[in-house]
Design a protein around this motif. Structure first.
Motif, PDB file in Angstrom:
ATOM      1  N   GLU A   1       7.140  -3.095  -3.999  1.00 59.47           N
ATOM      2  CA  GLU A   1       6.292  -3.945  -3.162  1.00 59.47           C
ATOM      3  C   GLU A   1       6.339  -3.517  -1.698  1.00 59.47           C
ATOM      4  OE1 GLU A   1       7.365  -7.979  -3.702  1.00 59.47           O
ATOM      5  OE2 GLU A   1       6.706  -8.077  -5.789  1.00 59.47           O
ATOM      6  N   ARG A   2       7.057  -2.443  -1.411  1.00 58.56           N
ATOM      7  CA  ARG A   2       7.139  -1.968  -0.032  1.00 58.56           C
ATOM      8  C   ARG A   2       5.865  -1.211   0.339  1.00 58.56           C
ATOM      9  NH1 ARG A   2      12.247  -0.567  -2.309  1.00 58.56           N
ATOM     10  NH2 ARG A   2      13.942  -1.823  -1.453  1.00 58.56           N
ATOM     11  N   THR A   3       5.634  -1.119   1.638  1.00 55.72           N
ATOM     12  CA  THR A   3       4.522  -0.324   2.154  1.00 55.72           C
ATOM     13  C   THR A   3       5.054   1.058   2.513  1.00 55.72           C
ATOM     14  OG1 THR A   3       3.482  -2.306   3.049  1.00 55.72           O
ATOM     15  CG2 THR A   3       2.751  -0.181   3.929  1.00 55.72           C
ATOM     16  N   VAL A   4       4.416   2.096   2.004  1.00 58.68           N
ATOM     17  CA  VAL A   4       4.889   3.465   2.212  1.00 58.68           C
ATOM     18  C   VAL A   4       3.774   4.303   2.807  1.00 58.68           C
ATOM     19  CG1 VAL A   4       5.821   5.545   1.136  1.00 58.68           C
ATOM     20  CG2 VAL A   4       6.499   3.291   0.273  1.00 58.68           C
ATOM     21  N   LEU A   5       4.086   5.007   3.897  1.00 52.71           N
ATOM     22  CA  LEU A   5       3.176   5.983   4.495  1.00 52.71           C
ATOM     23  C   LEU A   5       3.817   7.354   4.322  1.00 52.71           C
ATOM     24  CD1 LEU A   5       3.067   3.265   6.493  1.00 52.71           C
ATOM     25  CD2 LEU A   5       1.342   4.670   7.600  1.00 52.71           C
ATOM     26  N   MET A   6       3.065   8.292   3.764  1.00 55.25           N
ATOM     27  CA  MET A   6       3.649   9.579   3.430  1.00 55.25           C
ATOM     28  C   MET A   6       2.780  10.722   3.922  1.00 55.25           C
ATOM     29  SD  MET A   6       4.912  10.934  -0.291  1.00 55.25           S
ATOM     30  CE  MET A   6       3.288  10.742  -1.012  1.00 55.25           C
ATOM     31  N   ILE A   7       3.369  11.562   4.753  1.00 57.95           N
ATOM     32  CA  ILE A   7       2.732  12.829   5.125  1.00 57.95           C
ATOM     33  C   ILE A   7       3.173  13.847   4.088  1.00 57.95           C
ATOM     34  CG2 ILE A   7       2.560  14.645   6.855  1.00 57.95           C
ATOM     35  CD1 ILE A   7       3.187  12.591   8.985  1.00 57.95           C
ATOM     36  N   ALA A   8       2.230  14.490   3.413  1.00 54.78           N
ATOM     37  CA  ALA A   8       2.568  15.396   2.320  1.00 54.78           C
ATOM     38  C   ALA A   8       2.252  16.837   2.677  1.00 54.78           C
ATOM     39  CB  ALA A   8       1.839  14.997   1.052  1.00 54.78           C
ATOM     40  N   HIS A   9       3.087  17.739   2.172  1.00 52.03           N
ATOM     41  CA  HIS A   9       2.884  19.165   2.397  1.00 52.03           C
ATOM     42  C   HIS A   9       1.815  19.705   1.437  1.00 52.03           C
ATOM     43  CE1 HIS A   9       4.022  23.112   3.844  1.00 52.03           C
ATOM     44  NE2 HIS A   9       4.162  23.532   2.612  1.00 52.03           N
ATOM     45  N   HIS A  10       1.847  19.247   0.198  1.00 54.56           N
ATOM     46  CA  HIS A  10       0.867  19.689  -0.803  1.00 54.56           C
ATOM     47  C   HIS A  10      -0.118  18.558  -1.095  1.00 54.56           C
ATOM     48  CE1 HIS A  10       3.230  23.248  -1.500  1.00 54.56           C
ATOM     49  NE2 HIS A  10       4.283  22.537  -1.828  1.00 54.56           N
ATOM     50  N   PRO A  11      -1.418  18.832  -1.169  1.00 55.30           N
ATOM     51  CA  PRO A  11      -2.390  17.782  -1.504  1.00 55.30           C
ATOM     52  C   PRO A  11      -2.092  17.134  -2.856  1.00 55.30           C
ATOM     53  CG  PRO A  11      -3.505  19.735  -0.680  1.00 55.30           C
ATOM     54  CD  PRO A  11      -2.079  20.122  -0.859  1.00 55.30           C
ATOM     55  N   GLU A  12      -1.533  17.941  -3.800  1.00 55.07           N
ATOM     56  CA  GLU A  12      -1.228  17.405  -5.125  1.00 55.07           C
ATOM     57  C   GLU A  12      -0.210  16.265  -5.049  1.00 55.07           C
ATOM     58  OE1 GLU A  12      -1.058  20.487  -4.222  1.00 55.07           O
ATOM     59  OE2 GLU A  12      -2.314  21.741  -5.503  1.00 55.07           O
ATOM     60  N   ALA A  13       0.653  16.292  -4.046  1.00 50.83           N
ATOM     61  CA  ALA A  13       1.688  15.272  -3.939  1.00 50.83           C
ATOM     62  C   ALA A  13       1.100  13.900  -3.619  1.00 50.83           C
ATOM     63  CB  ALA A  13       2.706  15.666  -2.864  1.00 50.83           C
ATOM     64  N   LEU A  14      -0.170  13.884  -3.160  1.00 49.97           N
ATOM     65  CA  LEU A  14      -0.772  12.617  -2.770  1.00 49.97           C
ATOM     66  C   LEU A  14      -1.585  11.974  -3.904  1.00 49.97           C
ATOM     67  CD1 LEU A  14      -1.991  13.430   0.859  1.00 49.97           C
ATOM     68  CD2 LEU A  14       0.099  12.278   0.131  1.00 49.97           C
ATOM     69  N   ARG A  15      -1.540  12.563  -5.087  1.00 48.11           N
ATOM     70  CA  ARG A  15      -2.270  11.977  -6.207  1.00 48.11           C
ATOM     71  C   ARG A  15      -1.770  10.565  -6.518  1.00 48.11           C
ATOM     72  NH1 ARG A  15      -5.269  15.469  -9.522  1.00 48.11           N
ATOM     73  NH2 ARG A  15      -5.085  17.690  -8.997  1.00 48.11           N
ATOM     74  N   MET A  16      -0.496  10.297  -6.233  1.00 48.14           N
ATOM     75  CA  MET A  16       0.107   9.016  -6.594  1.00 48.14           C
ATOM     76  C   MET A  16      -0.223   7.900  -5.603  1.00 48.14           C
ATOM     77  SD  MET A  16       4.065   9.659  -5.458  1.00 48.14           S
ATOM     78  CE  MET A  16       4.466   7.930  -5.436  1.00 48.14           C
ATOM     79  N   VAL A  17      -0.723   8.237  -4.389  1.00 50.03           N
ATOM     80  CA  VAL A  17      -0.996   7.204  -3.391  1.00 50.03           C
ATOM     81  C   VAL A  17      -2.311   6.507  -3.712  1.00 50.03           C
ATOM     82  CG1 VAL A  17       0.227   8.563  -1.650  1.00 50.03           C
ATOM     83  CG2 VAL A  17      -2.259   8.703  -1.771  1.00 50.03           C
TER      84      VAL A  17
ATOM     85  N   ASP B   1       0.836  -1.202   0.000  1.00 50.14           N
ATOM     86  CA  ASP B   1       0.000   0.000   0.000  1.00 50.14           C
ATOM     87  C   ASP B   1       0.873   1.254   0.000  1.00 50.14           C
ATOM     88  OD1 ASP B   1      -2.398  -1.254  -0.098  1.00 50.14           O
ATOM     89  OD2 ASP B   1      -2.845  -1.084   2.041  1.00 50.14           O
ATOM     90  N   LEU B   2       0.386   2.269  -0.680  1.00 49.46           N
ATOM     91  CA  LEU B   2       1.020   3.586  -0.660  1.00 49.46           C
ATOM     92  C   LEU B   2       0.011   4.539  -0.053  1.00 49.46           C
ATOM     93  CD1 LEU B   2       3.441   5.304  -1.392  1.00 49.46           C
ATOM     94  CD2 LEU B   2       2.578   5.501  -3.723  1.00 49.46           C
ATOM     95  N   ILE B   3       0.216   4.898   1.217  1.00 49.04           N
ATOM     96  CA  ILE B   3      -0.768   5.631   2.019  1.00 49.04           C
ATOM     97  C   ILE B   3      -0.352   7.095   2.170  1.00 49.04           C
ATOM     98  CG2 ILE B   3      -1.974   5.720   4.223  1.00 49.04           C
ATOM     99  CD1 ILE B   3      -2.501   3.190   2.633  1.00 49.04           C
ATOM    100  N   GLY B   4      -1.299   7.998   1.959  1.00 52.54           N
ATOM    101  CA  GLY B   4      -1.068   9.413   2.195  1.00 52.54           C
ATOM    102  C   GLY B   4      -1.779   9.865   3.454  1.00 52.54           C
TER     103      GLY B   4
END
Length: 593
Positions: A534-550, A376-379
């Motif tokens: 295949e890794r699990t990534v949790l990402m806190i983003a500064h810009h909402p646009e940066a989370l389009r990929m999650v 999973d790629l979580i924002g």
């Protein structure tokens, strides 16, 4: 000592070169003595020519041995220094968070740069400078004793007395240098923190307070460094007195012996030359004891840091509020041995009714529940202070989580060893830390097991070949001013490469795009997409646009999970908070809730 054992061949080679260099230094004056005696007795020119040739060859060999000694010692020093830096970084990661909070980033950089270099400098001065000086001193005295015991005894007495005087001054100076090093580390820490937060300080109108605290630290640094700086003057005065006694006494004895015909003119010159040669190691004692005091103080600081107890359980002051329903959740008893469990087989991470507060303060997180799976790629997003960073630090177990709140593969987080958690769940902060070292060392963090081939493969896999081409010297590029050497975006590229080389199962990225322009942000997000795999990534983003990929987004507000869903669904839902943030174009990444 373990580091020296791992470089045994280099140490043995260096020892052989030092012995050869010392022997050649003692041999050179003998050629001059023989030349004077042969010239005085009108010896054949062939014999004199052979002496001259022997002298020139010995001098050249001695210079060559000196260069080899310097080259080998520098290579050995680089290996030792990098190994100690790697050990300190590993130990720092293992320290409990209350210890992390007591060290500013500037102080840690000082310990890794200056203090660690002080460890090698200490042994270099002790063994390569003072040790070789002792070896030379012993060799000279033995050579003189073969000619005249009285002169040798005088040299020995003066040398021992000089060393004792220097030692007394040195012991007193070490205490001064220890205080000076500590004051310098505190000053560097405060200065770096002020420089890193100039904008925030200005906006808060706290310039005066910042300057006052910096001024106090600067005064303290000067006050403690002054006594340390005076040590060299005391050593110089003591060595001057010893030199006068040594040279004057030896010349007087040599002239009396020559006048009575007991020694030749060449031998008298040999005594003078050996006195001058003896003064060189005594002068080395004087010159290097000041550095030895400073290096000894830094070595003690490194040793004290490495003796800080590692985290085998999070301190109580970081324990959070236990959820009322925790006892109803099935999980292995806290502390139960579950060594069979391995994060190498990571499949899921589940948060169940998570409550958390710092000590007795207000709850930061209230009833958080969600599940993520492998790959999973979580924002994660929300306003400043809503608990995003606290949440991810709990997931990385940088803080202790309440029992029965966080599970990996169905087992409570505490069921896994901290060592494995640190290896398989990596946390990347908002501001990356760079060291005063090469690009290679900043990527590997001085880990000797990471080869250049591994670094190149990681850079290529992340699509950052063009980025590396921007450095003229490639991996050998020196970051002499640490973070000031490259932009914030490029510094984050270093962090991403570090993560890739560690091969973790879970990666947590805490607002790493916050200070980037659009171009750098796009490049970084592409690298993160390649990193995830295949890794699990949790990402806190500064810009909402940066989370389009999650593929999934969590929205927090006031410590509560107020929105959760697939990114595509939320993007197309005008009623979702994520949709509103995207359409509002909030450059700060905040959300009006």
């Amino acid at each position: 000592m373990d580091i020296l054992k791992n470089n045994k061949r280099t140490v043995l080679l260096l020892s052989a070169v030092i012995l050869a260099n010392t022997g050649l230094q003692i041999l050179v004056p003998r050629f001059l003595s023989a030349f004077i005696d042969r010239a005085e007795t009108n010896a054949p020119m062939t014999a004199i020519a052979l002496i001259i040739a022997g002298y020139l060859f010995t001098v050249a060999a001695q210079k060559g041995a000196g260069l080899c000694e310097e080259f080998i010692s520098c290579r050995l020093g680089g290996r030792i220094t990098n190994r100690i830096r790697h050990q300190m970084l590993e130990h720092f990661i293992d320290l409990p968070m209350n210890k992390h909070d007591t060290f500013s980033s500037g102080e840690i950089m000082t310990r890794l740069d200056e203090d660690v270099e002080g460890v090698y400098e200490y042994y270099q001065i002790l063994f390569l400078r003072i040790g070789t000086s002792v070896l030379l001193l012993v060799g000279v005295i033995l050579s003189v004793a073969m000619k005249n015991r009285l002169t040798a005894l005088l040299m020995l007495a003066v040398s021992l007395f000089s060393i004792w005087i220097y030692k007394v001054i040195s012991d007193f100076g070490t205490k001064c240098y220890l205080k000076s090093s500590q004051a310098a580390a505190v000053f560097n820490g405060i200065l770096k923190d002020k420089l890193d937060n100039l904008v925030e300080i200005h906006l808060a109108g706290a310039e005066r307070h910042a300057l006052v605290s910096l001024k106090k630290a600067m005064h303290e640094k000067f006050r403690e460094s002054l006594p340390a700086g005076q040590m060299y003057g005391r050593l110089w005065r003591a060595s001057t007195v010893m030199e006068v006694i040594s040279v004057g006494g030896t010349l007087l004895i040599a002239s009396l012996l020559w006048d009575k015909g007991m020694i030749s003119l060449g031998t008298a010159y040999l005594f003078y030359n050996y006195v001058d040669l003896i003064y060189a190691p005594l002068q080395s004692f004087r010159n290097h004891l000041g550095g030895l005091q400073n290096a000894s103080a830094r070595k003690k600081r490194v040793e004290a840091f490495l003796k800080e107890p590692a985290e085998d359980g999070i301190p109580e002051e970081y324990n959070g509020y236990t959820a009322p329903s925790a006892q109803d959740v099935p999980y292995p008893a806290q502390g139960e041995n579950t060594s069979a469990a391995s994060l190498m087989d990571f499949s899921s991470l589940e948060v169940r009714n998570l409550h958390f507060s710092y000590q007795e303060g207000t709850e930061i997180l209230r009833g958080i529940s969600f599940t993520i799976h492998k790959g999973d790629l979580i924002g994660i997003m929300g306003e400043t202070g809503c608990g995003k960073t606290t949440l991810v630090k709990l997931l990385a177990r940088l803080y202790s989580c309440p029992a029965g709140s966080i599970f990996i593969n169905g087992l409570e987080l505490d069921s896994y060893s901290l060592k494995e958690l640190r290896e398989e769940i990596l946390y990347c902060p908002q501001k990356p830390q760079l060291l005063h070292a090469s690009l290679r060392d900043n990527i590997t963090l001085f880990d000797p097991d990471i080869r250049d081939e591994d670094i190149y493969k990681a850079i290529s896999a992340l699509g950052l070949d063009h980025w590396l081409e921007g450095f003229e010297r490639g991996l050998d590029t020196s970051f002499s001013s640490a973070e000031g050497s490259i932009s914030a975006g490029e510094a984050q590229f270093v962090s991403i490469i570090r993560l890739f080389l560690r091969h973790p199962q879970v990666i947590i990225l805490d607002e790493i795009t916050s200070s980037l322009d659009k171009k750098k942000e796009k490049e970084l997000m592409n690298a993160i997409k390649r990193l995830s795999g295949e890794r699990t990534v949790l990402m806190i983003a500064h810009h909402p646009e940066a989370l389009r990929m999650v593929n999934k987004i969590l929205v927090l507000d006031g410590g509560i999970l107020v929105e959760e869903g697939e990114t595509r669904r939320l993007m197309n839902n005008p009623g979702s908070l994520y949709y509103k943030a995207l359409t509002a174009g909030d450059e700060k990444g905040g959300i009006s809730l």
